[in-house]
Design a protein around this motif. Structure first.
Motif, PDB file in Angstrom:
ATOM      1  N   PHE A   1      33.084  49.447  41.535  1.00 34.34           N
ATOM      2  CA  PHE A   1      33.880  48.283  41.138  1.00 34.34           C
ATOM      3  C   PHE A   1      35.226  48.328  41.831  1.00 34.34           C
ATOM      4  N   SER A   2      35.665  47.201  42.386  1.00 35.30           N
ATOM      5  CA  SER A   2      36.966  47.136  43.056  1.00 35.30           C
ATOM      6  C   SER A   2      37.737  45.905  42.605  1.00 35.30           C
ATOM      7  N   ILE A   3      39.067  45.973  42.765  1.00 32.26           N
ATOM      8  CA  ILE A   3      39.962  44.889  42.364  1.00 32.26           C
ATOM      9  C   ILE A   3      40.715  44.393  43.586  1.00 32.26           C
ATOM     10  N   GLY A   4      40.861  43.089  43.695  1.00 34.33           N
ATOM     11  CA  GLY A   4      41.620  42.529  44.808  1.00 34.33           C
ATOM     12  C   GLY A   4      41.426  41.023  44.897  1.00 34.33           C
ATOM     13  N   GLU A   5      42.519  40.313  45.121  1.00 31.04           N
ATOM     14  CA  GLU A   5      42.459  38.853  45.237  1.00 31.04           C
ATOM     15  C   GLU A   5      41.821  38.450  46.568  1.00 31.04           C
ATOM     16  N   ARG A   6      40.901  37.509  46.484  1.00 34.38           N
ATOM     17  CA  ARG A   6      40.265  36.971  47.682  1.00 34.38           C
ATOM     18  C   ARG A   6      40.199  35.456  47.566  1.00 34.38           C
ATOM     19  N   SER A   7      40.568  34.774  48.643  1.00 37.26           N
ATOM     20  CA  SER A   7      40.496  33.313  48.657  1.00 37.26           C
ATOM     21  C   SER A   7      39.180  32.871  49.282  1.00 37.26           C
TER      22      SER A   7
ATOM     23  N   THR B   1      38.724  34.787  43.882  1.00 42.65           N
ATOM     24  CA  THR B   1      38.162  35.829  43.017  1.00 42.65           C
ATOM     25  C   THR B   1      39.160  36.979  42.945  1.00 42.65           C
ATOM     26  N   ASN B   2      39.031  37.824  41.929  1.00 40.29           N
ATOM     27  CA  ASN B   2      39.950  38.964  41.823  1.00 40.29           C
ATOM     28  C   ASN B   2      39.244  40.279  41.499  1.00 40.29           C
ATOM     29  N   ALA B   3      37.903  40.283  41.530  1.00 38.85           N
ATOM     30  CA  ALA B   3      37.151  41.505  41.243  1.00 38.85           C
ATOM     31  C   ALA B   3      35.838  41.476  42.011  1.00 38.85           C
TER      32      ALA B   3
END
Length: 271
Positions: free
Chosen positions: A199-205, A227-229
């Motif tokens: 599992f990773s976290i990070g904003e993606r457009s 998304t953010n996860a």
């Protein structure tokens, strides 16, 4: 069934042409309108009775009533019309679930909230809708026009509240072996959880203005274009998107508390 629905649509269009186009004199148009109305009634009744019979048959075989209705409508309506009907029904089902405080989450599952930003936007729209209803009541002098606008405004307000309710009664959730992510009542993605998952976290457009993007084994369920996860899966893991199996090596989505979800996933897979 689809042939009946197409014929019904043609009949209704024909009637509208007769009434508003004034193509024929009234003494000729009137009996033709009566005929088209009767035809529409019988065709519509045929579609309804056949759909009810099919829903009962599917329900007896163990299929969920909502799924049975969806399949029956799918055989009776064109795809775009089916989408509109499903969306409208889903809105008011969400309202009913919210009033009954009945979320669509299994008893042994852990709820995962999403849609915080959407709910803020919807609250603003709800407040605007209430102001609009008051303004119409005070400012529109013609009774008939006022009632028409009020009906549209109230329906729109209920629609927006139902949309917000959908983010509450259809949350993401996790079980001991599966992560289920949603987008309102429209989309459901089921992801198997194994010790190999990461599992990773990070904003993606989003690269496109689409809710679901599936490209190069990567799938994204976008909320307001981002998304953010993400869950990284073993190569070409089979997941289901709205009941259809697809292969993916990563799934991105949005949650309100990514860190909480990360801890929960790690606890599930024993990391």
């Amino acid at each position: 069934m689809k042939q009946f629905s197409h014929a019904l649509a043609i009949v209704l269009v024909f009637e509208l042409i007769l009434v508003f186009g004034q193509i024929l004199p009234p003494h000729v148009a009137a009996p033709m309108i009566v005929v088209t109305e009767c035809t529409a009634f019988f065709l519509g009744s045929s579609i309804i009775f056949r759909a009810i019979k099919e829903v009962k048959s599917r329900a007896k075989s163990g299929e969920r009533v909502y799924t049975a209705i969806e399949h029956s409508l799918g055989e009776a309506l064109p795809p775009k019309a089916l989408f509109m009907v499903k969306h409208e029904v889903g809105i008011f089902v969400s309202l009913g679930r919210l009033i009954a405080r009945k979320k669509d989450v299994p008893p042994d599952a852990v709820e995962i909230k999403y849609g915080h930003q959407m709910r803020l936007l919807l609250v603003v729209l709800i407040a605007t809708g209430i102001v609009e209803i008051v303004a119409v009541e005070l400012l529109v002098p013609i009774d008939a026009l006022r009632w028409i606008i009020l009906f549209i405004s109230i329906y729109s307000l209920l629609w927006i509240i139902g949309l917000m309710a959908a983010t509450i009664v259809y949350p993401h959730y996790a079980t001991s072996d599966e992560l289920v992510i949603r987008f309102f009542h429209h989309h459901t993605i089921r992801i198997p959880i194994t010790p190999e998952c990461c599992f990773s976290i990070g904003e993606r457009s989003a690269t496109k203005n689409k809710t679901i993007i599936h490209k190069d084994e990567s799938l994204a369920l976008n909320v307001l274009g981002s998304t953010n996860a993400s869950v990284l899966l073993p190569e070409k893991t089979e997941i289901t998107v709205d009941g259809v199996p697809v292969s993916a090596s990563s799934v991105s989505f949005s949650v309100d508390a990514p860190e909480t979800l990360r801890r929960r996933i790690h606890r599930i897979v024993g990391q």
